[in-house]
Design an enzyme around this catalytic site. Sequence first.
Site, short mmCIF file in Angstrom:
data_model
loop_
_atom_site.label_atom_id
_atom_site.label_comp_id
_atom_site.label_asym_id
_atom_site.label_seq_id
_atom_site.Cartn_x
_atom_site.Cartn_y
_atom_site.Cartn_z
NE ARG A 169 -2.54 -1.80 -1.04
CZ ARG A 169 -2.71 -3.12 -1.15
NH1 ARG A 169 -3.34 -3.76 -0.22
NH2 ARG A 169 -2.26 -3.78 -2.19
CB CYS A 217 -8.75 -0.80 4.12
SG CYS A 217 -9.60 -2.31 3.65
CD GLU A 292 -4.82 0.87 2.95
OE1 GLU A 292 -4.69 -0.19 3.58
OE2 GLU A 292 -5.43 0.96 1.88
C1 LIG Z 1 -15.15 1.10 -1.64
C2 LIG Z 1 -13.64 1.16 -1.70
C3 LIG Z 1 -12.92 0.00 -1.91
C4 LIG Z 1 -11.52 0.04 -1.95
N1 LIG Z 1 -10.82 -1.12 -2.15
C5 LIG Z 1 -9.48 -1.08 -2.23
C6 LIG Z 1 -8.72 -2.28 -2.45
O1 LIG Z 1 -9.27 -3.37 -2.59
N2 LIG Z 1 -7.37 -2.18 -2.53
C7 LIG Z 1 -6.73 -0.98 -2.40
O2 LIG Z 1 -5.49 -0.93 -2.49
N3 LIG Z 1 -7.41 0.17 -2.18
C8 LIG Z 1 -8.77 0.14 -2.09
N4 LIG Z 1 -9.46 1.30 -1.87
C9 LIG Z 1 -8.73 2.58 -1.69
C10 LIG Z 1 -8.53 3.35 -2.99
O3 LIG Z 1 -9.41 2.89 -3.99
C11 LIG Z 1 -7.09 3.21 -3.48
O4 LIG Z 1 -6.15 3.60 -2.50
C12 LIG Z 1 -6.83 4.04 -4.73
O5 LIG Z 1 -5.56 3.72 -5.23
C13 LIG Z 1 -6.90 5.54 -4.46
O6 LIG Z 1 -6.77 6.20 -5.70
P1 LIG Z 1 -7.26 7.71 -5.84
O7 LIG Z 1 -6.97 8.15 -7.23
O8 LIG Z 1 -8.66 7.83 -5.38
O9 LIG Z 1 -6.27 8.42 -4.83
P2 LIG Z 1 -6.63 9.65 -3.85
O10 LIG Z 1 -7.50 9.16 -2.76
O11 LIG Z 1 -7.08 10.82 -4.62
O12 LIG Z 1 -5.17 9.94 -3.26
C14 LIG Z 1 -4.51 9.00 -2.44
C15 LIG Z 1 -3.05 9.43 -2.27
O13 LIG Z 1 -2.40 9.33 -3.53
C16 LIG Z 1 -1.85 10.60 -3.91
N5 LIG Z 1 -1.99 10.74 -5.36
C17 LIG Z 1 -3.13 10.73 -6.10
N6 LIG Z 1 -2.84 10.90 -7.40
C18 LIG Z 1 -1.51 11.04 -7.50
C19 LIG Z 1 -0.60 11.23 -8.58
N7 LIG Z 1 -1.02 11.36 -9.85
N8 LIG Z 1 0.72 11.33 -8.29
C20 LIG Z 1 1.18 11.22 -7.01
N9 LIG Z 1 0.37 11.04 -5.95
C21 LIG Z 1 -0.96 10.94 -6.19
C22 LIG Z 1 -2.67 11.63 -3.16
O14 LIG Z 1 -1.97 12.86 -3.02
C23 LIG Z 1 -2.90 10.92 -1.84
O15 LIG Z 1 -1.76 11.02 -1.02
C24 LIG Z 1 -10.85 1.29 -1.81
C25 LIG Z 1 -11.60 2.48 -1.62
C26 LIG Z 1 -12.97 2.42 -1.57
C27 LIG Z 1 -13.74 3.69 -1.37
#
Ligand SMILES: Cc1cc2nc3c(=O)[nH]c(=O)nc-3n(C[C@H](O)[C@H](O)[C@H](O)COP(=O)(O)OP(=O)(O)OC[C@H]3O[C@@H](n4cnc5c(N)ncnc54)[C@H](O)[C@@H]3O)c2cc1C
Length: 301
Positions: A169, A217, A292
């Site tokens: 992660r 999570c 996380e």
């Molecule tokens: C219902 C649900 C189920 C989920 N299931 C999982 C799962 O099974 N496995 C899992 O790993 N995660 C899961 N997640 C969490 C989430 O989907 C992941 O962590 C996902 O990768 C977040 O992506 P995001 O674009 O929304 O990031 P954001 O939430 O927008 O950002 C997260 C972090 O990444 C950074 N970031 C975003 N974009 C960039 C970029 N282009 N460059 C550098 N840094 C950046 C942000 O600054 C922040 O620190 C789940 C979430 C939900 C709501």
Amino acid sequence: MRVGGRALWLLEPADPNELRAAYSAARERGFVPRILGGGANLVIEDGLYRGVVIATDRLKRCFRPLGPVPDFSPHAAGAQVAPAEPSSDPRLIAWCGATMPSLVQTATALGLSGFECLAGVPGHLGGGIAMNAGGRHGEIWNMVELVRVIEPDGTMHDLPRAECTPRYRNGGLGERVVVGAVLRLVPSTPSEVRDRTREYLLEKRRVQPVTEWSAGCVFKNPDPARSNGCSAGKLVELAGLKGRTRGDAIVSPLHGNFILNRGAATATDVLGLIDEVRAEVASRSGVELEVEVKIWRADPA
Ligand SMILES: Cc1cc2nc3c(=O)[nH]c(=O)nc-3n(C[C@H](O)[C@H](O)[C@H](O)COP(=O)(O)OP(=O)(O)OC[C@H]3O[C@@H](n4cnc5c(N)ncnc54)[C@H](O)[C@@H]3O)c2cc1C
């Protein structure tokens, strides 16, 4: 989670060069921009953040490489994926704002295997790479061949997979901004990929509240040697905390590692509940859970 406040500046670049320009413009004015992907792993504090947020929402393109050298430019020839078109090259190039569900869908249509492990995971490619999104069936970094990044000094360059050290992660990229990536998948057939994707999705829906408002999570799973083999969700459950509420925030009755916004929760409710759960799990099991989700603090009022 649909909680949290506002930012003074919100920039929405539409291609990689605009992303770099936005990033550099912010840095030159003394701001360290926060990068917002899908917001699927974020809890944003209530109030005003007097800084810059760069959203990757408009950087959605995904296309097939036309030669060995990756071309991320908005004008790349044949840039849009044509799903029915056969190709022997099992790679995709995607910008950071391509959503993970859309990549799962595209790879399925092309009969390329790899993204099934992200079935049901919301967010953007950039957020997925920054967080090393994944689960029991695999992680996004298994597919990354090369990642294009912006360094804190504003330079943009490519990092081959061999130079990166993703962990559980955590993509291990530090302060770098993910612009896009070349993803290497495995040739398969659309029906095989579709069947596996469906199976993983059903499995996820059975155990996680995927349609509710959450940030995924909340806690990382602890080292099994320290937690007697228990996941973070199991520890929360054993502490009797499923269903615990604060305001309109609730620990999911389905999965102990999810906190949900039932409609009118504030970030203060959510963050308070996270602290409460951590403290109770520590006192009952001796395990200090590591958060996380990323928490974006507002500026003091
Ligand atoms: C219902 C649900 C189920 C989920 N299931 C999982 C799962 O099974 N496995 C899992 O790993 N995660 C899961 N997640 C969490 C989430 O989907 C992941 O962590 C996902 O990768 C977040 O992506 P995001 O674009 O929304 O990031 P954001 O939430 O927008 O950002 C997260 C972090 O990444 C950074 N970031 C975003 N974009 C960039 C970029 N282009 N460059 C550098 N840094 C950046 C942000 O600054 C922040 O620190 C789940 C979430 C939900 C709501």
